[in-house]
Design an enzyme around this catalytic site. Structure first.
Site, PDB file in Angstrom:
ATOM      1  N   TYR A 144      -1.664   2.258   3.227  1.00 14.39           N
ATOM      2  CA  TYR A 144      -2.185   2.624   1.900  1.00 14.39           C
ATOM      3  C   TYR A 144      -2.111   4.137   1.778  1.00 14.39           C
ATOM      4  CZ  TYR A 144      -5.595   3.116  -1.923  1.00 14.39           C
ATOM      5  OH  TYR A 144      -6.232   3.415  -3.100  1.00 14.39           O
ATOM      6  N   ASP A 239       0.958  10.628   6.467  1.00  8.88           N
ATOM      7  CA  ASP A 239      -0.227  10.602   5.617  1.00  8.88           C
ATOM      8  C   ASP A 239      -1.448  10.670   6.540  1.00  8.88           C
ATOM      9  OD1 ASP A 239      -2.361  10.109   4.041  1.00  8.88           O
ATOM     10  OD2 ASP A 239      -1.588   8.292   3.112  1.00  8.88           O
ATOM     11  N   LYS A 267     -10.173  13.715   2.561  1.00  4.04           N
ATOM     12  CA  LYS A 267     -11.399  13.338   3.267  1.00  4.04           C
ATOM     13  C   LYS A 267     -12.063  14.525   3.992  1.00  4.04           C
ATOM     14  CE  LYS A 267      -9.938   8.511   3.557  1.00  4.04           C
ATOM     15  NZ  LYS A 267     -10.719   7.746   2.602  1.00  4.04           N
TER      16      LYS A 267
HETATM   17  N1  HOZ Z   1      -8.786   5.025   2.062  1.00  7.41           N
HETATM   18  C1  HOZ Z   1     -10.068   4.597   1.638  1.00  7.41           C
HETATM   19  C2  HOZ Z   1     -10.435   3.243   2.197  1.00  7.41           C
HETATM   20  N2  HOZ Z   1      -9.474   2.629   2.948  1.00  7.41           N
HETATM   21  C3  HOZ Z   1     -10.143   4.643   0.181  1.00  7.41           C
HETATM   22  C4  HOZ Z   1     -11.498   4.579  -0.335  1.00  7.41           C
HETATM   23  C5  HOZ Z   1     -11.478   4.021  -1.703  1.00  7.41           C
HETATM   24  O1  HOZ Z   1     -10.499   3.392  -2.096  1.00  7.41           O
HETATM   25  O2  HOZ Z   1     -12.490   4.201  -2.385  1.00  7.41           O
END
Ligand code: HOZ
Length: 431
Positions: A144, A239, A267
């Site tokens: 992701y 990433d 983050k």
């Molecule tokens: N990468 C975060 C969770 N896998 C994203 C948090 C979100 O989508 O709010």
């Protein structure tokens, strides 16, 4: 434990906010339940509006590596806010933050601040396309990279949790430009390079995944990607939004010993405030406007509050003696305790951990190395474990397809409490 105030708050929120949340992963939909509304947090603990306190392993989905409300980070935000929240003009803090990132991640010659991880990956891809003059990007199933159209193809995190890895709303043209390969399967990447000679602008991956749970890349896979990108003049993008400054001081690229061409961050570099960044080789970064022709901009980019919180956080990570060694010790203690529980109760599961990122997969398999393995997990069992953990005072991410995060504020007592709570939950599940 009663969650009545959260239940009422969620009912009200759903009338005014789609699904009652501003990001889908916050809803407890996949584990069946009501999301907790949070009142405050301190150190390793988070407190909901009913007054329940939990040991927190979500850590705002990664940023809170120092624990919540670290006094130095709070002071930096307060002092900076008193001078003005945003100017839309350069500040000294931005250069200091850039220098700090460069110091900790040597592959970064130059870095551009944005406002989220999503913006960072979107901009890095545009830059890679502008630099190479090519259109295609290879991403990996289950990875992701935020919610840009280009990356919502076979995507992880909430897209996987809620069963929309290929979300409606992404045009066919965009989807056509995104090729997907299998994590830890170099042959699947080689095939795509063979089929699309001189057309691939970038390969992007989570160098350690967190968004389908924690998966560790095999050495031959990650080395092979670097080689393929070199041979094909393709930009390799790590990433590191989740892994950056999390798995080690120099991020995942340091422990893997592989230098990407571009890296994306988020983050931790905002210390809990909204921020993202992308950086890397000078020659590529020089393509960005105003120096070069690739346009990317932002009213709040390099925002003083986010820079102050992030810079303070990064300096503490850099300058606190043995910071990562100590974090490794508590994370290893947690892994050991969880593994002992599994062994003692003869419970089948796999724990993947890199530094302070971990996932306990509920699976009959012996290892979890790809999305195909992740898909074999028992998500119903996870949902039950999640609920039992919550009732025992442990706050985990409400999905099997996510990572847990240990912070520097997690004490031995917190870890012990977590291991005991996990034991009780597993025992109940065993029946
Ligand atoms: N990468 C975060 C969770 N896998 C994203 C948090 C979100 O989508 O709010």
């Amino acid at each position: 434990m009663t969650y009545q105030k959260s239940i009422t708050a969620f009912a009200e929120a759903q009338k005014h906010i789609p699904g009652g949340v501003n990001s889908p992963v916050r809803s407890f939909r996949s584990v069946g339940g009501n999301p907790l509304f949070i009142a405050s947090a301190k150190g390793s603990k988070i407190t909901d509006i009913d007054g329940n306190e939990f040991v927190d392993y979500v850590g705002s989905w990664g940023p809170m590596i120092l624990g919540h409300t670290h006094p130095k980070v709070v002071a930096a935000i307060q002092e900076t806010a008193a001078l003005g929240a945003s100017f839309g003009a350069p500040t000294l803090l931005e250069t200091e933050a850039a220098l700090q990132i460069k110091k900790m991640v040597p592959s970064v010659d130059s870095v551009r601040m944005v406002n989220s991880g999503t913006e960072a990956t979107m901009s890095a891809l545009r830059l890679a396309r502008g630099y190479t003059g090519r259109d295609l990007v290879i991403k990996f199933e289950g990875c992701y990279h935020g919610h840009n159209d280009s990356f919502l193809i076979e995507a992880g995190s909430g897209a996987l949790t809620f069963g929309v890895p290929n979300t409606p709303g992404v045009t066919k043209g965009t989807a056509h430009d995104t090729l997907t390969a299998k994590y830890n399967d170099l042959a699947s990447v080689e095939r795509l390079f063979e089929q699309n000679k001189d057309k691939i602008a970038a390969v992007i991956l989570e160098p350690v995944t967190g968004n389908m749970g924690v998966i560790i890349p095999e050495k031959s896979f990650i080395e092979g990607l670097r080689k393929l990108c070199d041979e094909n003049k393709t930009v390799l993008i790590f990433d590191e939004v989740m892994t950056g400054f999390r798995v080690s001081k120099g991020s995942a690229q340091e422990i893997l010993g592989i230098t990407p061409d571009l890296s994306t961050f988020g983050k931790i570099i905002g210390g809990g405030l909204p921020v993202g960044a992308y950086g890397g080789k000078q020659e590529i970064m020089d393509m960005l406007a105003p120096k070069g022709p690739v346009y990317q901009a932002g009213t709040l980019s390099g925002n003083p509050l986010a820079m102050a919180a992030g810079l303070t956080t990064l300096r503490l990570l850099d300058e606190t003696p043995n910071f990562y060694e100590d974090l490794e010790k508590s994370s290893a203690l947690l892994e050991e305790g969880l593994q002992n529980n599994l062994n003692e109760l003869k419970f089948k599961g796999v724990i993947n951990r890199v530094g302070s990122m971990f996932t306990l997969f509920f699976t009959e398999e012996d290892s979890v190395k790809s999305l195909a393995d992740v898909n074999k997990c028992d998500t119903k069992l996870f949902a039950q474990y999640f609920k039992l953990s919550l009732d025992n005072g442990i706050y985990l991410a409400p999905s099997q397809y996510e990572a847990g995060f240990v912070s520097a504020a997690h004490s031995k007592e917190d870890i012990q409490k977590t291991v005991e709570a996990s034991y009780m939950a597993l025992k109940q599940l065993k029946g």
